[in-house]
Every structure is written in C-alpha cells, then in structure tokens.
Write a protein that holds these residues in place. Structure first.
Motif, PDB file in Angstrom:
ATOM      1  N   VAL A  19       0.783  -1.074   0.296  1.00 51.94           N
ATOM      2  CA  VAL A  19      -0.060   0.095   0.216  1.00 51.94           C
ATOM      3  C   VAL A  19       1.187   0.621  -0.083  1.00 51.94           C
ATOM      4  O   VAL A  19       0.466   2.023  -0.901  1.00 51.94           O
ATOM      5  N   VAL A  20       2.103   1.438   0.719  1.00 52.90           N
ATOM      6  CA  VAL A  20       2.739   2.086   1.391  1.00 52.90           C
ATOM      7  C   VAL A  20       3.486   3.256  -0.852  1.00 52.90           C
ATOM      8  O   VAL A  20       3.359   3.898  -0.763  1.00 52.90           O
ATOM      9  N   VAL A  21       4.203   1.949  -1.090  1.00 50.52           N
ATOM     10  CA  VAL A  21       4.557   2.082  -2.367  1.00 50.52           C
ATOM     11  C   VAL A  21       3.788   2.187  -3.314  1.00 50.52           C
ATOM     12  O   VAL A  21       3.980   3.412  -4.346  1.00 50.52           O
ATOM     13  N   LEU A  22       3.061   1.443  -3.753  1.00 54.46           N
ATOM     14  CA  LEU A  22       1.194   1.664  -4.824  1.00 54.46           C
ATOM     15  C   LEU A  22       0.932   3.558  -4.399  1.00 54.46           C
ATOM     16  O   LEU A  22       1.217   3.679  -5.550  1.00 54.46           O
ATOM     17  N   ALA A  23       0.153   3.670  -3.192  1.00 54.41           N
ATOM     18  CA  ALA A  23      -0.228   5.039  -3.040  1.00 54.41           C
ATOM     19  C   ALA A  23       1.467   6.456  -3.159  1.00 54.41           C
ATOM     20  O   ALA A  23       0.881   6.863  -3.291  1.00 54.41           O
ATOM     21  N   SER A  24       2.370   5.997  -3.282  1.00 53.90           N
ATOM     22  CA  SER A  24       2.869   6.687  -3.796  1.00 53.90           C
ATOM     23  C   SER A  24       3.562   7.099  -5.012  1.00 53.90           C
ATOM     24  O   SER A  24       4.243   7.532  -5.182  1.00 53.90           O
ATOM     25  N   GLY A  25       3.037   6.194  -6.027  1.00 54.52           N
ATOM     26  CA  GLY A  25       3.299   6.291  -6.637  1.00 54.52           C
ATOM     27  C   GLY A  25       4.482   4.988  -8.081  1.00 54.52           C
ATOM     28  O   GLY A  25       4.502   5.476  -9.088  1.00 54.52           O
ATOM     29  N   PHE A  26       4.709   4.014  -7.489  1.00 51.64           N
ATOM     30  CA  PHE A  26       5.673   3.365  -7.827  1.00 51.64           C
ATOM     31  C   PHE A  26       5.275   2.736  -9.303  1.00 51.64           C
ATOM     32  O   PHE A  26       3.378   2.205  -8.632  1.00 51.64           O
ATOM     33  N   LYS A  27       5.768   2.581  -9.549  1.00 50.72           N
ATOM     34  CA  LYS A  27       4.677   1.447 -10.579  1.00 50.72           C
ATOM     35  C   LYS A  27       4.859  -0.269 -10.703  1.00 50.72           C
ATOM     36  O   LYS A  27       6.271  -0.496 -10.514  1.00 50.72           O
ATOM     37  N   GLY A  28       4.276  -1.023 -11.769  1.00 48.22           N
ATOM     38  CA  GLY A  28       4.122  -2.354 -11.765  1.00 48.22           C
ATOM     39  C   GLY A  28       3.416  -3.220 -11.668  1.00 48.22           C
ATOM     40  O   GLY A  28       2.835  -3.546 -12.629  1.00 48.22           O
ATOM     41  N   GLY A  29       1.944  -2.527 -10.579  1.00 45.58           N
ATOM     42  CA  GLY A  29       0.890  -3.151 -10.177  1.00 45.58           C
ATOM     43  C   GLY A  29       0.491  -4.090  -9.134  1.00 45.58           C
ATOM     44  O   GLY A  29       1.111  -3.733  -8.086  1.00 45.58           O
TER      45      GLY A  29
END
Length: 430
Positions: A324-334
């Motif tokens: 949740v932390v990395v996706l919410a901060s904008g990291f790409k991947g899925g």
C-alpha cells in the motif's frame, strides 16, 4: 451461387485472414516482450538479493522515475485504467511509449526493492502495442476496442502463464457483472499465442505445490467437494473479500492523502521509499520486498512458502502495509502479485485456525483476494484451475465468488464500470 455471393464470401474470407494475421503478429510481439520483462525481473531480483544495500537507493530511484514520467510521460501515467477508459470511450488512443515507460519503471522498482507486481506492466504493454497496431492499420473504433481487449488478454495471459484466465479477465475487468462475448474468441486466440510465444523464449513460470486433491471417503474414493471443507472455504472467503476491500481502499485513500501532503507527483515516491526502508528495519527482514514469489532466504515468507507446513501468522499484514505504501506513493508495477502474496499468506494463517489443509486454503486465498480486489471472480476461478489443477475447482469458485460478494464494488481498477445492481439497489428501485 451467383457472382455477388461468391465475391461476398471471398471478401469475408480475406477479412478473417487479415484479422487472424494481425492477431497472430500482435500476440507474438506481446508474448516476446513479456518474456523479456520476466527475464529482466529475474535478473534484477537476484541482483537485489545479492546486494541488500540497493534498498537504500529506493527513494532516489522512485524520484528519478517520477521525474521521467513528469517530464515525458504524463499522458501515459494513467496506466491500465487509461486502457480500460479507451475501450469504454474511444478517444485519442493509448500511446505506444506507454510500453517502454512502464517496463523500465517496473524493472527499476524491483531492482531497488519496491513491493509492486507485474500485471500492470503486462497489461500496459499489451494495450499500447494493440493501440499502435490499430492506428497503423487505421481501424474503426469498434475494431480498435476489440484489439485493446486482445492486448490486455495477451499481456495478462503470458505474464502469468494462464491464457484462458487472461482472456476472460480482459472481458470481465471492463464491466462489473457483464461479459461481452463478441471479443471472447479473439481474446482467447491472442492470449494462447502470446503464452506460447513467451514460453518459446525459455521462460518458466513458478510451480505452486498444491498437493490436496480431494478427501478420501470410507470406500476409498476421492470426494472433490467436501461439505465441511466447502463451508470453511466460504467462511474464509468472507475474510478474503474484506482484505480485498481493505487493500483497494487503503491504496486509494493513502494516495489521495499523499497528493494533499506532497502536491509534486515526482517527489511522492521518495516518501514511499523512505517508509519502505523504515518498515524493513521494523520487521527485521526483507521478505516483503519485490514480488515475494520465492523466499529471499531459507525459511523466509513467500508465496511458495505458504503452501508448506510452516505457519506465517502476520505475513499478510506486513505485505499489505509494504505494498500500500509504495503503490500509493506512485511506484509502477501493479497490484496482482502482491495480492497473490496477501491471499496465500492469509490462507496460510486461516488454515491454522480453521484446521484445514494449508496448501488448499493458500491456493484459494491466492485467487480469491485478487478476485475480490479486481471484481473478476470467473477469471480467477479459471486461473486457479490453470495454476493448481481442476480437482479443487469447486473450492476456487466458492472462494472467488464469495470474496467478490464481500469486497464491494470499488476495486483496484477505478475505470471498471458497474454493469449490475446490488440486491439492495434493485429492491429500492422497485
């Protein structure tokens, strides 16, 4: 038969041949790029494990990718949601540069340890190549939409090695509760050929050791649907659905909060990177970095580990927080592979409480949490069959459909349309 009828039939045959040739070429290209992508992921994952110090470069790597998108890729930053929007409402099209942007960004994320997945990259590669093909051939809007659906199917099917699930996913993810069967045949065709192409490059998908194949009865025969086990799976699926809802809502709400706290989009990944470093220090290990399919060290938490006899009571929670932390901060991947981890880990933990075979509930959780988060229960049931075998299909179906019923309408794909009303909405309307 007159000349007009012969000409019409000949014209129809030519159209089918042209369509088939286009789909074959598109499938081979998507499958080959997904093979390259999976090969690169293996390399950077091995590099990250061999050099743990790379984790400390995660904030800087996130900012670099953020700046790259900010300067050159703002029109492709919508990712998979942009492709779904284009299918629903054809407009300017999906840009071809979406493919290299997301592929490089995802590889960088995994090199430095971000807890992201890989399906987003595969879908965007498939969608961007399909859109470019449609523009090159000057296809009509309806034909372009069909090609985009095929691109999603090919990308998803080849990156996970589940071509049938990939085809159904491409249809099911568009509209909650409704499938457009016009696209089913070309979607299956492209997904299967893309999977063949990916495997032809020597790519091997991970084997998940599900040994449970049924319950022995008194006469020695196998019972594939045990009523007690089915009831326990349904109960566990309620939890899986709630986890799906928590995951999706957490990502959306934390992302909105981060936009308020840090208006600069390219700077937000630094927050996620620093938070990840601090989380690793709190947990004391690196089990929750990257994909988490295989353990980084013997005995570590991973998707494959959850099918064994070891008990991992809190792995689901930590993977949820890291992702949740990395996706919410904008990291790409899925989101999908982290959801597989979350589902298998929660299944491992619940199996200990419900006195069930760990491998069975880990497999059911694997597909059910994703089904609830993406609102794609049919595709995820078929995925369970393709990954684990057909003997436990009843448990996969129970888990996926119950999880979807308890996960709500809002999932990880905000562009997904709602095609059905809930029971409460139908009653209020009447």
């Amino acid at each position: 038969m007159n000349d007009v009828e012969n000409q019409f039939r000949f014209s129809s045959i030519l159209d089918y041949c042209r369509t088939g040739a286009v789909l074959i070429m598109l499938s081979v290209c998507i499958g080959s790029i997904c093979a390259l992508f999976l090969w690169l992921l293996d390399i950077v994952t091995a590099c990250r494990i061999a050099h743990p110090v790379l984790l400390f470069g995660l904030p800087l790597a996130g900012v670099a990718v953020g700046l790259w998108y900010f300067w050159f890729g703002q029109d492709v930053e919508g990712g998979a949601n942009l492709i779904v929007d284009e299918i629903h409402e054809p407009g300017a099209g999906v840009q071809l540069r979406m493919a290299p942007f997301v592929l490089i960004a995802t590889v960088v994320s995994h090199l430095f340890g971000a807890s992201v997945g890989r399906e987003g990259t595969a879908i965007q590669v498939g969608g961007s190549l399909a859109s470019a093909t449609a523009r090159l051939l000057r296809l009509r809007s309806s034909e372009r939409c069909a090609l985009l659906v095929c691109g999603i199917a090919a990308g998803f099917g080849s990156v996970f090695g589940t071509p049938v699930a990939g085809a159904v996913f491409a249809l099911e993810v568009l509209t909650l509760g409704r499938l457009d069967y016009r696209f089913l045949l070309p979607a299956v065709m492209t997904s299967v050929i893309a999977d063949w192409s990916c495997r032809a490059w020597g790519v091997h998908h991970v084997f998940y050791p599900l040994m449970f194949q049924g319950t022995l009865t008194a006469d020695g025969s196998l019972l594939h649907v045990n009523p007690v086990l089915a009831a326990k799976v349904a109960g566990a699926a309620v939890v899986f659905g709630c986890l799906s809802w928590i995951f999706a809502e957490s990502v959306h709400r934390l992302a909105a909060l981060m936009k308020t706290v840090c208006p600069r989009s390219w700077l937000r990944p630094a927050i996620g990177g620093i938070a990840t470093i601090l989380l690793v220090m709190v947990v004391g290990n690196r089990d929750y970095l990257g994909l988490g399919v295989l353990p980084a060290e013997p005995g570590g938490a991973s998707i494959v580990s959850f099918f064994g006899s070891a008990f991992y009571p809190w792995s689901w929670f930590w993977k949820l927080v890291f992702t949740v932390v990395v996706l919410a901060s904008g990291f790409k991947g899925g989101e999908v592979t982290p959801l597989f981890f979350l589902g298998a880990a929660s299944g491992n933990a619940l199996a200990h409480v419900l006195h069930m075979p760990m491998d069975l509930l880990a497999a059911v959780g694997f597909v059910s949490v994703f089904a609830g988060a993406a609102n794609t229960p049919l595709a995820c049931t078929l995925m369970g069959v393709e990954l684990f075998g057909a003997a436990d299909i009843a448990y996969f179906a129970i888990g996926c459909f119950v999880a979807c019923a308890f996960s709500g309408k809002t999932g990880i794909y905000l562009s997904q349309r709602v095609g059905v009303m809930t029971l409460r909405e139908a009653r209020s309307k009447n």
